[in-house]
Structures are given as structure tokens and as C-alpha cells.
Design a protein around this motif. Sequence first.
Motif, PDB file in Angstrom:
ATOM      1  N   LYS A 168     -25.156  -1.798   1.346  1.00  0.00           N
ATOM      2  CA  LYS A 168     -24.953  -1.921   2.782  1.00  0.00           C
ATOM      3  C   LYS A 168     -25.711  -3.146   3.257  1.00  0.00           C
ATOM      4  O   LYS A 168     -26.929  -3.241   3.082  1.00  0.00           O
ATOM      5  CB  LYS A 168     -25.463  -0.671   3.505  1.00  0.00           C
TER       6      LYS A 168
ATOM      7  N   SER B 216     -23.982  10.221   6.111  1.00  0.00           N
ATOM      8  CA  SER B 216     -23.579  11.039   7.256  1.00  0.00           C
ATOM      9  C   SER B 216     -22.354  10.494   7.971  1.00  0.00           C
ATOM     10  O   SER B 216     -21.829  11.120   8.881  1.00  0.00           O
ATOM     11  CB  SER B 216     -24.734  11.160   8.253  1.00  0.00           C
TER      12      SER B 216
ATOM     13  N   LEU C 289     -22.375   7.736   9.683  1.00  0.00           N
ATOM     14  CA  LEU C 289     -22.783   6.913  10.819  1.00  0.00           C
ATOM     15  C   LEU C 289     -22.603   5.430  10.498  1.00  0.00           C
ATOM     16  O   LEU C 289     -22.236   4.642  11.360  1.00  0.00           O
ATOM     17  CB  LEU C 289     -24.251   7.208  11.139  1.00  0.00           C
ATOM     18  N   LEU C 290     -22.855   5.066   9.250  1.00  0.00           N
ATOM     19  CA  LEU C 290     -22.720   3.673   8.838  1.00  0.00           C
ATOM     20  C   LEU C 290     -21.614   3.566   7.797  1.00  0.00           C
ATOM     21  O   LEU C 290     -21.399   4.482   7.011  1.00  0.00           O
ATOM     22  CB  LEU C 290     -24.036   3.177   8.229  1.00  0.00           C
ATOM     23  N   LYS C 291     -20.932   2.431   7.828  1.00  0.00           N
ATOM     24  CA  LYS C 291     -19.862   2.217   6.872  1.00  0.00           C
ATOM     25  C   LYS C 291     -20.413   1.396   5.708  1.00  0.00           C
ATOM     26  O   LYS C 291     -20.919   0.295   5.915  1.00  0.00           O
ATOM     27  CB  LYS C 291     -18.731   1.452   7.569  1.00  0.00           C
TER      28      LYS C 291
ATOM     29  N   VAL D 276     -14.062  13.966   7.523  1.00  0.00           N
ATOM     30  CA  VAL D 276     -14.212  15.280   8.156  1.00  0.00           C
ATOM     31  C   VAL D 276     -14.515  16.347   7.098  1.00  0.00           C
ATOM     32  O   VAL D 276     -15.417  17.174   7.275  1.00  0.00           O
ATOM     33  CB  VAL D 276     -12.951  15.638   8.976  1.00  0.00           C
TER      34      VAL D 276
ATOM     35  N   ARG E 272     -18.051  16.040   5.753  1.00  0.00           N
ATOM     36  CA  ARG E 272     -19.124  16.390   6.691  1.00  0.00           C
ATOM     37  C   ARG E 272     -19.157  17.879   7.032  1.00  0.00           C
ATOM     38  O   ARG E 272     -20.058  18.330   7.732  1.00  0.00           O
ATOM     39  CB  ARG E 272     -18.976  15.567   7.971  1.00  0.00           C
ATOM     40  N   ARG E 273     -18.162  18.606   6.545  1.00  0.00           N
ATOM     41  CA  ARG E 273     -18.053  20.009   6.945  1.00  0.00           C
ATOM     42  C   ARG E 273     -19.313  20.806   6.596  1.00  0.00           C
ATOM     43  O   ARG E 273     -19.743  21.653   7.364  1.00  0.00           O
ATOM     44  CB  ARG E 273     -16.821  20.631   6.282  1.00  0.00           C
TER      45      ARG E 273
ATOM     46  N   ILE F 179     -27.913  17.522   9.221  1.00  0.00           N
ATOM     47  CA  ILE F 179     -28.703  16.297   9.200  1.00  0.00           C
ATOM     48  C   ILE F 179     -29.875  16.376  10.166  1.00  0.00           C
ATOM     49  O   ILE F 179     -29.742  16.871  11.286  1.00  0.00           O
ATOM     50  CB  ILE F 179     -27.809  15.058   9.486  1.00  0.00           C
ATOM     51  N   VAL F 180     -31.014  15.923   9.698  1.00  0.00           N
ATOM     52  CA  VAL F 180     -32.191  15.785  10.551  1.00  0.00           C
ATOM     53  C   VAL F 180     -32.532  14.306  10.558  1.00  0.00           C
ATOM     54  O   VAL F 180     -33.184  13.800   9.648  1.00  0.00           O
ATOM     55  CB  VAL F 180     -33.373  16.622  10.021  1.00  0.00           C
ATOM     56  N   PRO F 181     -32.033  13.595  11.579  1.00  0.00           N
ATOM     57  CA  PRO F 181     -32.237  12.150  11.587  1.00  0.00           C
ATOM     58  C   PRO F 181     -33.690  11.777  11.875  1.00  0.00           C
ATOM     59  O   PRO F 181     -34.441  12.565  12.449  1.00  0.00           O
ATOM     60  CB  PRO F 181     -31.314  11.673  12.706  1.00  0.00           C
TER      61      PRO F 181
ATOM     62  N   ALA G 186     -32.476  13.401  17.927  1.00  0.00           N
ATOM     63  CA  ALA G 186     -31.094  13.490  18.407  1.00  0.00           C
ATOM     64  C   ALA G 186     -30.961  14.791  19.176  1.00  0.00           C
ATOM     65  O   ALA G 186     -30.473  15.790  18.661  1.00  0.00           O
ATOM     66  CB  ALA G 186     -30.119  13.431  17.242  1.00  0.00           C
TER      67      ALA G 186
ATOM     68  N   TYR H  10     -20.632  23.320  14.485  1.00  0.00           N
ATOM     69  CA  TYR H  10     -20.374  23.551  13.060  1.00  0.00           C
ATOM     70  C   TYR H  10     -19.650  24.863  12.836  1.00  0.00           C
ATOM     71  O   TYR H  10     -19.571  25.346  11.715  1.00  0.00           O
ATOM     72  CB  TYR H  10     -21.677  23.545  12.272  1.00  0.00           C
TER      73      TYR H  10
ATOM     74  N   GLY I 119     -30.740  20.669  12.733  1.00  0.00           N
ATOM     75  CA  GLY I 119     -30.110  20.288  11.474  1.00  0.00           C
ATOM     76  C   GLY I 119     -29.865  21.462  10.539  1.00  0.00           C
ATOM     77  O   GLY I 119     -28.971  21.405   9.693  1.00  0.00           O
TER      78      GLY I 119
END
Lengths: 309, 414
Positions: A9, A48, A50-52, A70, A73-74, A78-80, A84, A102, A146
Motif C-alpha cells: 500500500k 477492513s 477502509l483502504l484499497k 461484503v 466483512r460479514r 474491528i477496534v480501530p 469510532a 451486524y 468491536g
Amino acid sequence: MIEVQHLRKSYGELVAVDDASFHAEPGAIFGLLGPNGAGKSTTIGCLSGLLKPSSGSVRVLGHDVVRNGVAARRALGIVPQELALYDDLSALENLRFWGAAYGLGGADLKRRAAEVLELVGLADRAREPVKRYSGGMRRRLNFACGVMHRPRVLLLDEPTVGVDPQSRVRLLELVREQAAAGACVLYTTHYMEEAQDLCDRLAIIDHGKVIALGTLQELRDMMGARDLLRLSGTFDPPAAAAALEGVDRVEIVTAEPSLLIVAVEGASRKLPAIFAALAATGAEVRETTLSQPSLESLFIKLTGRELRE
Amino acid sequence: MSFLFQCAMKDLRRRLADPVSLVLWLGIPLLIGGLMSVFTSGDGPVPKAHVLLVDEDQSLLSGLLANAGGEGRADFLDIERVATEAEGRARMDAGDASAMLVVPKGFGAAFIDGTPTTLRLVKNPSERILPNIVQTAVEMLVEVAFYAQRLLGEPLRQLRGQTADDRPGYPDSAVAAVATSINQRMRQLSRWLNPPAIALQTVNAAPAAPAQTSSFALLFLPGMVFMAVLFISQGMADDVWDEKAQGTLGRAVSLPHDLTLFLGGKLVATSVVMAAVALVAVAVAALVFAVPIGRTPIAFAWCVFTGTAIYCFFQLLQFAGTTRTGANMVSTMVVFPAMMLGGSFFPFEVMPRWMAGAGRWLPNGQAVARLKDLLAGTADPHALAIAALAIAVPAAIAFLLSARLLGGRFAGEA
Ligand SMILES: Nc1ncnc2c1ncn2[C@@H]1O[C@H](COP(=O)(O)OP(=O)(O)OP(=O)(O)O)[C@@H](O)[C@H]1O
Ligand SMILES: [Mg+2]
């Protein structure tokens, strides 16, 4: 469960994650250990959705995160690292929203929210808006959001930063419980002890690259089974160094007027010889610590730098 | 579907946690509707209030202010200039006036600079009703002046910037040009204070020969409603920046749902707020301006529908800037001209023809125009359907585009 292959990345010129590959299994805690800016959060971001990723592949539960987001991610929780939370809503409302998102519902949602609040020690403040919480309380709620839905894959990005020691113990206990219940946990941290205590396997990451990967034992073996001996007191560095050269299989790591660090195999057996050699140079030893091969020493060995906390 | 509902409820809860802005949004049409009702209620002759004006500023602006309601323009105000405050007080004590308005020194300059300034209104304590009418009128004038300041302040300040640094004042030619334009504007504004006259003259009254008050409602109310709609749209659209700043957008991206649903929650929440505004609007129309109840359901639905659509355009505008400040600037640059052209400041009927023509092409202008028809009972179903389609299709595109942009760099890297 989590498979990262040749993940890269970049942000323009800067390569935040550089050809990283690892995989994490269910029922275990996989640690991502590295200093600030190593690329831990970037890796989590790619997992997650969020980033590609610039290139490489990231799969969760067999689903490609980019192509089949989708589904991937099911089962994710996540605990960023950054909070959040909805400031205007109460802890309970936050938990219920994320839980419902969820697919929890009805009595289960209510029960689980109450349970999680109890676990992170926020039950008595549950109905207050989050904006009135202290920093550590927010961190605990962030964690709770999360794990609300008992995710099968849990991504934790430095969840204990800013949390008091007691709460920290409780959070770590919760992480272990998640893994024991079969979750695949990815835990990033720059705390060495945390990684050592918690993780079954780990990757050490620096400047976006995975520089070591394996179980704790495997990583320790990379150190060559040598213990680290720290001596503090007053020394004459060149003389002390010269004297220790004479002792079998001792390697000087640091030699300063007040601090001496040596790597030595079977240190406990060689202590008398080491003390004798130092005494002959007129050195005065006030404190001695002997530690087993650690991630810290491994990191120093691999990068030539200390992994600061 | 359930996730959409959860998101909408969550956003509504967050709105309710900040009741002040909610009340302000709802209050805009209420306040203005209330003010209008003061001017229009009652069938008998409007009592005239005698007001003394003390002009300490002696500026162009204070002169215009005095003119706005004076010299026989307003049926309910009769303004007389007096030299000093002391003289005014003596006159009031003698029962000669209902109120006295003091324009302080520096008022004109403060107005242009947008710095706080105060108009002082002294009410005659021995009278009960008339001073309050005067007060309401002045409050409304201040309200109008606020928007005028927003619209005109910047060019005026630039004008000042062109003159020598330490010399207060403006080149004569520039003053003359600005004065003409302000004069025109003020003449238009002054009609607000003189509603019965224009209400009677300029509205094409509905065939059912509605009461005067009803035609008045038709002239102003729709514009007011969509002023509120525009403010709300701007506020609700800005929410994505809050989501981003709070990190909740990032968490939402990691959910196993399409972000269209997440943004859809905001759309639904917005439509609920719009419904509250629309309810206030039709209630005012029916109760205060005697619009037949039968016309209100579809007028209500129209407001909710177009209001929600207008929000979609503002949502898309949020992605025009790379920072929150930038995006807000863009949307403010859109919102005020849109209000101006779309009939929210001045009804189309008093606008220059070209302006009204342009304004009616804006989504909010179209919405205002059709709402007028609906309230007047002159709506043509065909025209209504075309307008609905013309608004809905681009709004839907704007919404879907926004959802795409939301999950991209906006959430992650930017
Ligand atoms: N949006 C961004 N734009 C440009 N560079 C970025 C961006 N986000 C992260 N970086 C850079 O990528 C590198 C890795 O950052 P990352 O946040 O992944 O580190 P980290 O290991 O999580 O560190 P920390 O322990 O401080 O949280 C850093 O050099 C950082 O400056
Ligand atoms: Mg990080």
C-alpha cells in the motif's frame, strides 16, 4: 482465516506497507508488532476495506476483501486505533447501533449490550452520552463496539493505549476469551510485553516490511538462545569490554560508563566469571538483570534500533 | 432494509441530541410565518403606529432604513424624524408616539463590516399593542438586514478595500453605484414591510377568490419553507464530515453493508426533518392563512419529497471540497444564490423577469413555484409530474454518486 499475500500500500511516494505476507488462524491471537509508522494500521485498514491495497491480495474467511467485500466483512469485528463512536449517543445506543448493524436484534442485542458493558466496566455510565466520557472510558467503549457481535475475525489496533492498568488487564482477558471461543484475532501493538504475553504467533514489522514471522518460540530461537544481561553501576567501558572478551561466548551489546549490556549463552552459569572479570577492572556493579531472549532483543538485532515505547 | 432503518434512527437520535439546531431549522418558517400573521391577521383597518426616528448615524444606510417603513409606505407605520433622543423621549412622555427607534452612530459602517451593531427601540410603556407591532416590524427588518448583509456585505467590503487605507469612506462614484443598487434592494425589502399593498397587487389570485390573507400566504410562505429546506439540507449534508471526524464512517465502511444504505439512513432522517418542517408549513398555511385543508396533504407530500431531493444535491456538494471548510464554502456559495433566485428572499412576482425565469429552473425554485400552485389550488397534475421527475432523477443520481464517493478516498485516505 486471514490471509495477506504480498500486500503493498503506497501513498504517493511513501510505501506504507511493502510486500507483507502472513496468515492468522482461528482460535489464536496473531500479533503485529512494530514501532510508530511501521504500517500496522495501514495493514488493518486494507483488511477492513477502509483502504484499497495498491497490490497484493487480502482474504478474510476465504473471501477477497476487494472483490467480495461484503462477504469478507460479514464476520469481521474491528477496534480501530482512532476512536469510532457517536459522541452524541450514549454507550448503550452506540453498542446497539453497531450490534444491530451486524445483525443482532431483539433480546439478544439487549442482553449482549448489557454483558459487554459489564465486561468493559461501563455498566453504571451506560446511558450517558459518550461526549461526557473520559479518554480511557471511550477507549473501552470503542473496544466493546468491536466485540459486540462476537466476531469470528477480530482486528484490534492498539486497543489498550491510554487505558489504565486495571482496565487493560480486563481488556486483554477479553481478547484471550475471544480467541478461546474460536475467533481469529489480529492484534497490533508496539508494546513488547503485550505481544509476548498475548500472541501465539506474530510478525515484526518495520518500515512496512515483515522482518520476522513465527511463533514466540521460533522468534526467540532466532536470537540464538542467548540471554541478555544488563548491569548498571560504574564501569570503565574499554577495560570492562576487554575483560569480558576473556569470558567464553559473551558478546558486548552496549558498554557505557554506567550501563553494560551483554548477550551471553547460559548466563546463570557464567555470572561468577563475569563478576570476577569486572571486579578485576575496578568496576562496581549495583544492579543486575538477566532476561531471556526477548522480542526487544530480537528487534534490536534485526534493525540495529530499539523498539521504543 | 433493517440496516437502513437502524441508520435512520441513529441519525435522528443524534439530531435530537442537538435540539438547538433542530429548533432553529423548524423555527425559520415558524418565525417568519408568525411575523407575517401579525401583519395580516384581522380584517379591520390596521392601526397605525407613530414612530420617532433618531438618526445619529446620518449615513446612507440609516437613511434607507428610515425610508424602509416611512413616508406613507407602510400602512401600519408612520415614521417621523426627530433631532435628538431627548426630544424623542419628551414626545413619547407626552403620548405623542408609540415607539422611538435610535440608529446609533457607526451603524452603517458596522453593517457593512458585519460587526455587531444594535438598533435601539424604545417602546412607549403607556401603550400596549402598537409598540409591540413596531417591535415585530423592526425585528423583521433586522432579520432582512441580516440576509442583505450576507448578500451585499462582501462587495461593499471589497469596495472599501479599494479606497485609501486610513481614509474612511468610499469614492463618490462607487458610492453612487452601490447606493443605487442598495436603494433598489431596499425598495424591494420595504415591500416586505408593506405586505398588504403588494399582496393585493401582484398575486394572480386563485380562481376560488380566496381571502387576501390567503394570497399573501401564497406569495411568501413557499419561499420561506424552502429557505428552511435549504438550511436543513446544508446541515444534514454536512453530517458526513462529522461521521468522518468521529471515525464512525471508517467503522461503517468495515460493516458488511453497502454504504448506500448507510447514507440512505441520512436520507430517511432528512426526510423526517423535512416532514416536520412541511407540517409546520401546511399548518401555518391552513390555520393562519386559511388555505383549505383539502390542499394540504399533497402540499405536505410535495415539500417532503422536494426537500429530500434538494438534500441530495447538497450531499453531493460536500465532496466538492477536500476539507470540511472547503466543502462548506462551496455549499454556502450555492445556498445563498439558490435562496435568492429560488424565491426565498423575494417572491418571483417581485423579481426582475430574467431573474425569476432563471430561478424557476433551480430545483428549489421549481419546488417553490409548484408549492404555490398547490396551495392556491391551481396545480396542474401534468406540470407537477414533470417537475417531480425533473427533480427526482438528478437527485437520485446525486445521491448514488455521493454514496460511491463516501466509501472511497473520503472515508479512507483523504
Ligand atoms: N492517509 C495517509 N496519507 C499519507 N501517508 C499516510 C497516510 N496514512 C498513513 N500514512 C503513512 O503510512 C505509514 C504507516 O502508517 P500507519 O498508520 O500504518 O503506522 P502504524 O504502524 O499504525 O503506526 P502507529 O503505531 O503510530 O499507529 C506512516 O509513514 C504514515 O505516515
Ligand atoms: Mg497505527
